[in-house]
Write an enzyme that holds these catalytic residues in place. Structure first.
Site, PDB file in Angstrom:
ATOM      1  N   GLU A 114       0.822  -1.208   0.000  1.00  0.00           N
ATOM      2  CA  GLU A 114       0.000   0.000   0.000  1.00  0.00           C
ATOM      3  C   GLU A 114       0.853   1.253   0.000  1.00  0.00           C
ATOM      4  OE1 GLU A 114      -1.890  -1.724   3.620  1.00  0.00           O
ATOM      5  OE2 GLU A 114      -1.576   0.257   4.515  1.00  0.00           O
ATOM      6  N   LYS A 116       2.472   4.600   1.146  1.00  0.00           N
ATOM      7  CA  LYS A 116       2.678   5.173   2.476  1.00  0.00           C
ATOM      8  C   LYS A 116       2.360   6.657   2.378  1.00  0.00           C
ATOM      9  CE  LYS A 116       5.755   5.530   6.370  1.00  0.00           C
ATOM     10  NZ  LYS A 116       5.692   7.005   6.482  1.00  0.00           N
ATOM     11  N   ASP A 118       1.773  10.487   3.250  1.00  0.00           N
ATOM     12  CA  ASP A 118       2.563  11.401   4.057  1.00  0.00           C
ATOM     13  C   ASP A 118       1.611  12.335   4.806  1.00  0.00           C
ATOM     14  OD1 ASP A 118       4.840  12.365   5.078  1.00  0.00           O
ATOM     15  OD2 ASP A 118       5.509  13.387   3.253  1.00  0.00           O
ATOM     16  N   TYR A 224      -7.484   7.917   4.844  1.00  0.00           N
ATOM     17  CA  TYR A 224      -7.496   6.532   4.374  1.00  0.00           C
ATOM     18  C   TYR A 224      -7.209   5.643   5.578  1.00  0.00           C
ATOM     19  CZ  TYR A 224      -7.618   7.356  -0.695  1.00  0.00           C
ATOM     20  OH  TYR A 224      -7.995   7.692  -1.962  1.00  0.00           O
ATOM     21  N   LYS A 315      10.964   3.028   1.808  1.00  0.00           N
ATOM     22  CA  LYS A 315      10.940   4.467   1.518  1.00  0.00           C
ATOM     23  C   LYS A 315      11.475   4.768   0.123  1.00  0.00           C
ATOM     24  CE  LYS A 315       9.677   6.501   5.438  1.00  0.00           C
ATOM     25  NZ  LYS A 315      10.557   7.461   5.984  1.00  0.00           N
ATOM     26  N   CYS A 409      35.049  26.939  21.860  1.00  0.00           N
ATOM     27  CA  CYS A 409      33.601  26.913  21.649  1.00  0.00           C
ATOM     28  C   CYS A 409      33.141  28.290  21.150  1.00  0.00           C
ATOM     29  CB  CYS A 409      32.896  26.578  22.959  1.00  0.00           C
ATOM     30  SG  CYS A 409      31.107  26.777  22.861  1.00  0.00           S
ATOM     31  N   CYS A 412      30.909  29.785  24.368  1.00  0.00           N
ATOM     32  CA  CYS A 412      31.445  30.061  25.706  1.00  0.00           C
ATOM     33  C   CYS A 412      32.962  30.158  25.726  1.00  0.00           C
ATOM     34  CB  CYS A 412      30.965  29.009  26.699  1.00  0.00           C
ATOM     35  SG  CYS A 412      31.820  27.446  26.520  1.00  0.00           S
ATOM     36  N   CYS A 427      32.536  20.773  23.094  1.00  0.00           N
ATOM     37  CA  CYS A 427      32.853  21.915  23.933  1.00  0.00           C
ATOM     38  C   CYS A 427      33.003  21.379  25.351  1.00  0.00           C
ATOM     39  CB  CYS A 427      31.715  22.922  23.861  1.00  0.00           C
ATOM     40  SG  CYS A 427      31.646  24.033  25.277  1.00  0.00           S
ATOM     41  N   CYS A 433      28.460  26.519  29.581  1.00  0.00           N
ATOM     42  CA  CYS A 433      28.235  26.949  28.198  1.00  0.00           C
ATOM     43  C   CYS A 433      26.751  27.217  27.992  1.00  0.00           C
ATOM     44  CB  CYS A 433      28.703  25.862  27.241  1.00  0.00           C
ATOM     45  SG  CYS A 433      28.382  26.256  25.521  1.00  0.00           S
TER      46      CYS A 433
HETATM   47  O1  D41 Z   1       0.114   5.221   4.836  1.00  0.00           O
HETATM   48  C1  D41 Z   1       0.684   5.229   5.915  1.00  0.00           C
HETATM   49  N1  D41 Z   1       1.318   6.296   6.327  1.00  0.00           N
HETATM   50  C2  D41 Z   1       0.654   4.009   6.780  1.00  0.00           C
HETATM   51  C3  D41 Z   1       1.101   4.109   8.087  1.00  0.00           C
HETATM   52  C4  D41 Z   1       0.175   2.766   6.325  1.00  0.00           C
HETATM   53  N2  D41 Z   1      -0.296   2.617   5.060  1.00  0.00           N
HETATM   54  N3  D41 Z   1       0.167   1.690   7.137  1.00  0.00           N
HETATM   55  C5  D41 Z   1       0.599   1.770   8.408  1.00  0.00           C
HETATM   56  N4  D41 Z   1       0.563   0.664   9.181  1.00  0.00           N
HETATM   57  C6  D41 Z   1       0.987   0.707  10.427  1.00  0.00           C
HETATM   58  C7  D41 Z   1       0.921  -0.553  11.254  1.00  0.00           C
HETATM   59  C8  D41 Z   1       1.526  -1.699  10.496  1.00  0.00           C
HETATM   60  C9  D41 Z   1       1.681  -0.387  12.546  1.00  0.00           C
HETATM   61  C10 D41 Z   1      -0.503  -0.856  11.554  1.00  0.00           C
HETATM   62  C11 D41 Z   1       1.094   2.998   8.939  1.00  0.00           C
HETATM   63  C12 D41 Z   1       1.524   2.985  10.283  1.00  0.00           C
HETATM   64  N5  D41 Z   1       1.451   1.829  11.007  1.00  0.00           N
HETATM   65  C13 D41 Z   1       2.038   4.149  10.983  1.00  0.00           C
HETATM   66  N6  D41 Z   1       1.835   5.410  10.698  1.00  0.00           N
HETATM   67  C14 D41 Z   1       2.474   6.184  11.594  1.00  0.00           C
HETATM   68  C15 D41 Z   1       3.093   5.392  12.470  1.00  0.00           C
HETATM   69  C16 D41 Z   1       2.823   4.113  12.101  1.00  0.00           C
END
Ligand code: D41
Length: 672
Positions: A114, A116, A118, A224, A315, A409, A412, A427, A433
Site C-alpha cells: 500500500e 505510504k 505522508d 485513508y 521508503k 567553543c 562560551c 565543547c 556553556c
Molecule cells: O500510509 C501510511 N502512512 C501508513 C502508516 C500505512 N499505510 N500503514 C501503516 N501501518 C501501520 C501498522 C503496520 C503499525 C498498523 C502505517 C503505520 N502503522 C504508521 N503510521 C504512523 C506510524 C505508524
C-alpha cells in the site's frame, strides 16, 4: 411527534450518508453535487423545525461550535505502533528472510502493498456504529483528542453503514491533504496575506491541530484507513486485505491502490510501478508499506520494541538538489557536540526550502572534502535533517580554503576537545556553556519530552542569554511579567506559556526520563527504562549491571545513565523540578485482560511446574517467539509466572512478591 417526520428525517440522513459513501469511499458519485446540496438543505430545514430530533450522527452536525482551549489527552487502549524502514532491495530481502526464518516457511509470503501516505496517523473509535472519539497517534500510547476536528472531515462517517460492524471498532488511518486542496489553500493564504504551508503534510498537521473546528472544516483533509485497533462484539476477517474490504463496506475510506502481492519480487514490481506513477497520484506518498497478509502469521511474528515484525515501510529515495555553500558555522548541541553546519543558497528540496544542512562532523567534512564556495548536492528525506551529500565533481573552479574545526567553543570560548576514536568534537564548557544549557532546555520542552506548548527555541535562547533561567527547573519559576518583557512576547502569550508550563507538570515517567536529555537515551530507551524500573528513584539508583539487563541498553548507554545520575548538578535540577510541583505519573500496569495480543512483548516470564499439554521447552519457545524474556528465577522484575502442576517454591515467591500468575490456557489465549 408525527412518525412521518421521524421517518422523513432518517430517510434524508440515510440518503446523504449513502451518497457521501459513493463519493468519498467508492470514488463514484452517483448524483450531482447540486442534488446533494438540495437534500442537505432539506434535512437542515426539517431539523430546524424539530430541533429535538437532531442527533450527533446527523450529517448536519459535523461542525461543533465551541473552540477548545487545549486538546485533552487520550490513552490508546491498544498502542499505535510505528513502522520500521528499509531503503533498498537488499534490506527488503533481509526483512522477508527474517519472516521466513521465524515462521519456518519456505514458500513465498503473501503481503499487501500500500502507498505510504505522508500525513498524520490517527485512531477513530466507533461504538455501536457511532463515532465516539478520534485521537492522534502521539507517542503511540497517548494522543490528543481531535474528535471535533475529525468530525468536520466529509470522508469520515459519523455513523457506519449497514449493521455488520462490531460493537466497538477502532480504526487507524492516515489523515492527509490532497495536492490540489493544498495548492488551493496556499493560493488563498497568499491572497489573504496569511502564512503559506511548506508542504501538504505540514498543512494537514496544522489543520488537525486547530483548536477551532470551524477552521478545520474549511481545510481539505482526507482520510485513508489502514488497520484496526480494539475490536469487541463482532468478528473481523483473518487477512489484512479482507479487513480493509470490511472497513470499506462499513463506509470507511480505504486507499484504492492497495494490492495483494506474493513474495519480494512482486513487492518490488509494485514499488517500481508506484514510483513511476507517484506524481500523478492525488496525494503525496513517501514510500510503500508491505504487510504480511495473514493475521495468524502476523500474530506469530509479533512485535519488537514498538514496531511489528510483520510490516515494513519501503521508503522512496531521498530527494536531492544542487546548491552552493555560502558559509560554514558551528553549532553546539546539548551534550556539547559541535556540529559543522553548511549555510546554503536556499533551495527547494523534498517539499521545503532548505538553507542549512548538516555536515555531521569533521571526519565527514574531510571525507567529502567540502569547502565554502563549493557547489554541492543536498538531500532531504521525509522529516530527516537535510544533509550535504557531496561536492559536485569538477565544480570547484578555483582553490578554496579547507574548513577547520574551532579550537574554542563559539559560544562560551571553552576549549574544544576531540576524543581519540570519536568523530565528534565537544565543547568542554559543560553547563557553563550557555549554548549547551539552552539546547538542554529546548530538548526538555520539546513535543516528545515535556511538550511545553509555546516555548519556542527563540524564547529559550533569549531566556538563557539574558540569564533569566539557568536550568529547566527555572522555567517553572518564571512569572508573567518576566516573560512578557521578552522580545516578541505579549501579555497574552506569556499567560498562555505559564498555563502550558503548569499543564506540563504531570508527565509520564518515560517522558520525564527522555526530557532529562541523558546522552543516547532516546524515546524508546526512556520507555524501556520506565517500564523496567517503574519509578524515577529506581531509575536513579539503578546500577550498571541492572541497566544492561534492560532491552536496547548496552554498556555505553548504561554508562551514560550512571554518569548522569552521579553528577550533583543533575540531581539538583531533578530535585528542583520535583519541588516546583512536577508530579510524575505512575507507570500504568494494565490488568492482564485489558492488554492486547502483544501482552508478552518485552515481559520477563518464569515457567514452573508441569503444564497440562506443553512441555516447558515448548512453552518457552512460544513465549520467546511472542517477544518475551524467559528467565529461571522469580524476582521483583518478573512480570508473569507461568505455573503448572506442582509449582512449589517459585509460586509461593511469586505470590509473596505480587507477581501475576497465569496458567497454560491463559498463556495460549493471549498468544492467539
Ligand atoms: O500510509 C501510511 N502512512 C501508513 C502508516 C500505512 N499505510 N500503514 C501503516 N501501518 C501501520 C501498522 C503496520 C503499525 C498498523 C502505517 C503505520 N502503522 C504508521 N503510521 C504512523 C506510524 C505508524
Amino acid at each position: 411527534m408525527p412518525i412521518s417526520v421521524i421517518k422523513q428525517i432518517e430517510a434524508l440522513r440515510e440518503k446523504l450518508r449513502y451518497h457521501s459513501y459513493q463519493y468519498y469511499v467508492l470514488d463514484d458519485p452517483d448524483i450531482p453535487d447540486a442534488e446533494y446540496d438540495r437534500l442537505y438543505k432539506q434535512l437542515l430545514a426539517v431539523e430546524e423545525k424539530h430541533p429535538d430530533l437532531i442527533t450527533t450522527d446527523s450529517p448536519t452536525q459535523r461542525v461543533g461550535s465551541k473552540p477548545l482551549s487545549a486538546f485533552e489527552q487520550i490513552e490508546h487502549k491498544m498502542p499505535m505502533l510505528s513502522l520500521d524502514n528499509v531503503f533498498n532491495e537488499e534490506e527488503l530481502q533481509a526483512f522477508n528472510q527474517r519472516i521466513q526464518d521465524r515462521l519456518k516457511i519456505n514458500d513465498e509470503i503473501g503481503y499487501t502493498a500500500e502507498p505510504k501516505l505522508d500525513g498524520l496517523a490517527i485512531s477513530i473509535r466507533y461504538e455501536n456504529g457511532e463515532l465516539i472519539y478520534a485521537a492522534t497517534r502521539g507517542d503511540g500510547s497517548t494522543g490528543e483528542n481531535v474528535t471535533q476536528n475529525i468530525r468536520t472531515m466529509q470522508s469520515v462517517p459519523l455513523r457506519l453503514l449497514g449493521n455488520n460492524y462490531p460493537q466497538v471498532l477502532e480504526v487507524r488511518g492516515e489523515v492527509f491533504m490532497p495536492k490540489t486542496g493544498f495548492d488551493a489553500l496556499n493560493v488563498k493564504a497568499k491572497k489573504n496575506g496569511d502564512k503559506e504551508f511548506a508542504n501538504p503534510r505540514n498543512a494537514a498537521a496544522g489543520s488537525l491541530r486547530q483548536l477551532d473546528p470551524t477552521v478545520t472544516a474549511t481545510r481539505p483533509l482526507s482520510l485513508y484507513c489502514y488497520s484496526i485497533g480494539v475490536v469487541e462484539g463482532g468478528n473481523v476477517a483473518d487477512t489484512h486485505y479482507e479487513i480493509l474490504q470490511q472497513l470499506k463496506s462499513f463506509g470507511l475510506p480505504v486507499c484504492t491502490e492497495i494490492k495483494k502481492v506474493n513474495g519480494v519480487k512482486a513487492c518490488l514490481a509494485y514499488f517500481s510501478d508506484l514510483s513511476k506513477r507517484r506524481d500523478q497520484l492525488a496525494y503525496d506518498i513517501d514510500g510503500i508499506v508491505y504487510k504480511v497478509n495473514d493475521i495468524s502469521l502476523q500474530k506469530r511474528l509479533g512485535f519488537v520494541a514498538r514496531a511489528p515484525r510483520w510490516a515494513i515501510a519501503h521508503k522512496f529515495p531521498a530527494q536531492e538538489e544542487l546548491t552552493t555553500i555560502i558559509d560554514v558555522d558551528f553549532q553546539v548541541g546539548r551534550t556539547g557536540a559541535i556540529t559543522p553546519v553548511a549555510r546554503l543558497d536556499p533551495v527547494f528540496v523534498g517539499g521545503v526550502t532548505v538553507s542549512n544542512a548538516t555536515l555531521h562532523n569533521m571526519d565527514e567534512v574531510r571525507r567529502k572534502d567540502v569547502r565554502i564556495g563549493d557547489q554541492v548536492i543536498v538531500r532531504r528525506a521525509g522529516d530527516v535533517i537535510p544533509e550535504v551529500v557531496r561536492v559536485v565533481p569538477g565544480s570547484r573552479k578555483k582553490p578554496l580554503a579547507e574548513i577547520k574545526m574551532l579550537t574554542q567553543c563559539p559560544v562560551c570560548q571553552a576549549t574544544v576537545e576531540q576524543i581519540e576514536g570519536e568523530a565528534v568534537a565537544r565543547c568542554t564548557g559543560g553547563l557553563f556553556c550557555s549554548a549547551q544549557r539552552a539546547e538542554a532546555i529546548k530538548h526538555f520542552a520539546s513535543r516528545k519530552a515535556m511538550d511545553i506548548d509555546g516555548l519556542g527555541d527563540k524564547i529559550v535562547e533569549q531566556l538563557v542569554e539574558e540569564n533569566k533561567i539557568e536550568t529547566a527547573a527555572d522555567l517553572y519559576q518564571l512569572s508573567i511579567e518576566v516573560l512578557a518583557s521578552l522580545e516578541r512576547m505579549g501579555e497574552k502569550s506569556a499567560t498562555n506559556l505559564i498555563a502550558a508550563l503548569n499543564k506540563s507538570k504531570q508527565p509520564g515517567l518515560s517522558r520525564f526520563i527522555y526530557a532529562l536529555g541523558i546522552r543516547e537515551v532516546g524515546e524508546a530507551t526512556a520507555m524501556n527504562l520506565a517500564n523496567e524500573f517503574k519509578t524515577l528513584a529506581d531509575v536513579q539508583h539503578a546500577e550498571f549491571d541492572d541497566l544492561i539487563e534492560v532491552s536496547d541498553i548496552g554498556p555505553i548507554v548504561a554508562k551514560h545513565i550512571v554518569n548522569f545520575f552521579q553528577q550533583q548538578h543533575n540531581l539538583d535540577v531533578i530535585e528542583q523540578l520535583l519541588s516546583a510541583g512536577i508530579k510524575i505519573q505512575p507507570v500504568k500496569q494494565k490488568s492482564f485482560d485489558e492488554q492486547s495480543s502483544s501482552v508478552f512483548v518485552g515481559k520477563t516470564i518464569v515457567i514452573t511446574g508441569t503444564l497440562p499439554s506443553l512441555s516447558r521447552g515448548e512453552a518457552k519457545e512460544m513465549l520467546l517467539e511472542a517477544g518475551a524474556k524467559v528467565t529461571g528465577s522469580v524476582s521483583a522484575k518478573t512480570d508473569f509466572l507461568l505455573a503448572g502442576d506442582k509449582a512449589g517454591s517459585k509460586l509461593s515467591k511469586a505470590e509473596k512478591l505480587g507477581v501475576k500468575v497465569i496458567n497454560e490456557v491463559e498463556m495460549l489465549l493471549h498468544l492467539k
